[in-house]
Design a protein around this motif. Structure first.
Motif, PDB file in Angstrom:
ATOM      1  N   TRP A  20      27.524 -52.329 -74.717  1.00 23.29           N
ATOM      2  CA  TRP A  20      27.801 -53.705 -74.311  1.00 23.29           C
ATOM      3  C   TRP A  20      28.435 -54.524 -75.434  1.00 23.29           C
ATOM      4  CZ3 TRP A  20      28.306 -56.111 -69.885  1.00 23.29           C
ATOM      5  CH2 TRP A  20      28.249 -57.503 -69.834  1.00 23.29           C
ATOM      6  N   SER A  21      27.909 -54.426 -76.644  1.00 23.21           N
ATOM      7  CA  SER A  21      28.448 -55.217 -77.753  1.00 23.21           C
ATOM      8  C   SER A  21      29.878 -54.815 -78.067  1.00 23.21           C
ATOM      9  CB  SER A  21      27.580 -55.066 -79.000  1.00 23.21           C
ATOM     10  OG  SER A  21      26.396 -55.804 -78.881  1.00 23.21           O
ATOM     11  N   ALA A  24      32.040 -56.298 -75.429  1.00 26.41           N
ATOM     12  CA  ALA A  24      31.964 -57.758 -75.523  1.00 26.41           C
ATOM     13  C   ALA A  24      32.806 -58.288 -76.671  1.00 26.41           C
ATOM     14  CB  ALA A  24      30.508 -58.196 -75.695  1.00 26.41           C
ATOM     15  N   TRP A  52      35.494 -65.404 -70.985  1.00 25.75           N
ATOM     16  CA  TRP A  52      34.914 -64.163 -71.507  1.00 25.75           C
ATOM     17  C   TRP A  52      34.086 -63.463 -70.426  1.00 25.75           C
ATOM     18  CZ3 TRP A  52      29.689 -62.963 -72.055  1.00 25.75           C
ATOM     19  CH2 TRP A  52      29.435 -61.724 -72.678  1.00 25.75           C
ATOM     20  N   ARG A  53      33.289 -64.214 -69.680  1.00 25.41           N
ATOM     21  CA  ARG A  53      32.484 -63.597 -68.609  1.00 25.41           C
ATOM     22  C   ARG A  53      33.391 -62.934 -67.576  1.00 25.41           C
ATOM     23  NH1 ARG A  53      29.539 -68.533 -69.098  1.00 25.41           N
ATOM     24  NH2 ARG A  53      30.509 -69.360 -67.195  1.00 25.41           N
ATOM     25  N   MET A  56      34.600 -59.682 -68.862  1.00 27.73           N
ATOM     26  CA  MET A  56      33.560 -58.652 -68.848  1.00 27.73           C
ATOM     27  C   MET A  56      33.378 -58.078 -67.440  1.00 27.73           C
ATOM     28  SD  MET A  56      32.605 -58.194 -71.953  1.00 27.73           S
ATOM     29  CE  MET A  56      31.098 -57.227 -71.792  1.00 27.73           C
ATOM     30  N   TRP A 186      27.436 -67.447 -79.108  1.00 35.10           N
ATOM     31  CA  TRP A 186      28.074 -66.417 -78.284  1.00 35.10           C
ATOM     32  C   TRP A 186      27.232 -65.147 -78.231  1.00 35.10           C
ATOM     33  CZ3 TRP A 186      29.943 -61.543 -79.658  1.00 35.10           C
ATOM     34  CH2 TRP A 186      30.594 -60.866 -78.617  1.00 35.10           C
ATOM     35  N   ARG A 187      26.657 -64.743 -79.356  1.00 36.46           N
ATOM     36  CA  ARG A 187      25.832 -63.531 -79.376  1.00 36.46           C
ATOM     37  C   ARG A 187      24.669 -63.634 -78.399  1.00 36.46           C
ATOM     38  NH1 ARG A 187      25.197 -62.397 -85.846  1.00 36.46           N
ATOM     39  NH2 ARG A 187      26.965 -60.980 -86.119  1.00 36.46           N
ATOM     40  N   LYS A 190      26.083 -63.457 -74.817  1.00 40.53           N
ATOM     41  CA  LYS A 190      26.550 -62.114 -74.399  1.00 40.53           C
ATOM     42  C   LYS A 190      25.386 -61.222 -73.997  1.00 40.53           C
ATOM     43  CE  LYS A 190      26.800 -59.535 -78.775  1.00 40.53           C
ATOM     44  NZ  LYS A 190      25.725 -58.574 -78.486  1.00 40.53           N
TER      45      LYS A 190
END
Length: 336
Positions: A20-21, A24, A52-53, A56, A186-187, A190
């Motif tokens: 995921w990271s 992301a 960003w979403r 993803m 953001w972290r 996410k």
């Protein structure tokens, strides 16, 4: 998708594990709102997070379309155990020398002189061949210093880029963050979104306290390798090449191809010796035969690691005999 990916054999019993990271970070950097605000119309933090979403969601859709997995695991980062491991290692092994004028640090083959100038501190690199200028001073291990002095040294950098004590991923502190949303905000967002999105993509998000995403990936693959006909890991992390599972493919989502490795065991053995610069894990620092008692100025690199492994010598016994076993064990624990 590349032709190699598009023609990857169809399978009705496939597991897909998504780093995921890794995905992301690719998507947030692709927005690059500092450069592309006009292109995307990004004006606010919420604009950026929404964009960003959406990216993803599109990425997950493309991965599912390409690999048609039966089941999906989303590997989410927990707080890394490696940070505290590395800190403990250098508290126990890095040495601090001092007199009335300055402090000196020695960790692996890195030495620094620290002098106070007003309210700030000046840091100067000391070459290995000049370590004798501080070796006869009073000294103690880094972890034996008072808490304030210990914290000071852990937070000193050479030219605001290299920490003088090798904290895990410490070089990333000053890496470019060319986006509107603060990095810490953001972290958190996410990781929360991984759990939100999972229900829409029939996936299982896994986050383990103390473990990074790559730990989740490795253990998931090892635990489930006999349950599926094939497994695909979606990541750009080359560390996954150390996983020796015959029915595994590693898809590099950044370069849109499959990573390959002819010998996972050799890859791992080489990386333990040369370290991992992206995570600020040092290579082996060994004594200089031309200057006994002092380390070489350069650590073992890619070429040196391969030469040592090809010699057929038992690396563990060599490290034990020559005094760099603690370094070797440290890297084996961190990288394997």
């Amino acid at each position: 998708m590349s032709y190699e990916v598009e023609t990857y054999k169809y399978d009705t019993r496939r597991l897909m594990v998504v780093d995921w990271s890794s995905v992301a970070y690719q998507n947030i950097f692709s927005i690059g709102s500092g450069r592309n605000a006009g292109k995307y119309g990004v004006l606010t933090q919420e604009d950026e997070l929404r964009l960003w979403r959406n990216k993803m969601v599109v990425s997950m859709y493309e991965f599912i379309q390409a690999f048609n997995p039966l089941n999906i695991i989303i590997a989410v980062d927990g707080e890394s155990w490696r940070k505290s491991y590395v800190k403990q290692y250098y508290n126990d092994n890095a040495i601090v020398y001092y007199d009335d004028h300055a402090m000196y640090t020695e960790a692996d083959n890195y030495g620094y002189k620290i002098m106070k100038c007003g309210e700030t501190y000046i840091v100067e690199r000391v070459e290995t061949k000049k370590f004798s200028i501080f070796r006869n001073l009073k000294h103690c291990f880094l972890g034996q210093l008072p808490a304030d002095k210990n914290a000071l040294i852990w937070n000193l950098y050479e030219k605001e880029s290299r920490p003088i004590i090798h904290s895990y991923k410490g070089k990333r502190k000053f890496s470019m963050w060319d986006v509107v949303t603060p990095k810490d905000v953001w972290r958190k967002h996410k990781d929360e979104f991984a759990f939100t999105i999972s229900k829409f993509f029939r996936s299982i998000p896994i986050r383990v306290s103390g473990a990074e995403g790559d730990d989740v990936i490795y253990n998931s693959v090892q635990a489930l390798k006999n349950e599926y006909q094939s497994i695909v890991i979606v990541t750009r992390d080359s560390d996954m090449l150390q996983i020796d599972v015959p029915n595994l493919k590693i898809y590099d989502h950044l370069n849109d191809n499959f990573m390959t490795c002819t010998s996972p065991s050799e890859y791992l053995a080489t990386k333990i010796l040369r370290g991992d610069s992206s995570d600020n894990i040092q290579g082996m620092s060994i004594d200089d035969p031309k200057n006994p008692g002092f380390p070489k100025s350069k650590q073992i690199g890619e070429k040196g690691a391969k030469t040592l492994l090809e010699s057929g010598e038992n690396v563990y016994e060599k490290a034990k005999r020559e005094g760099w076993l603690k370094q070797y064990t440290r890297n084996a624990d961190l990288i394997d």
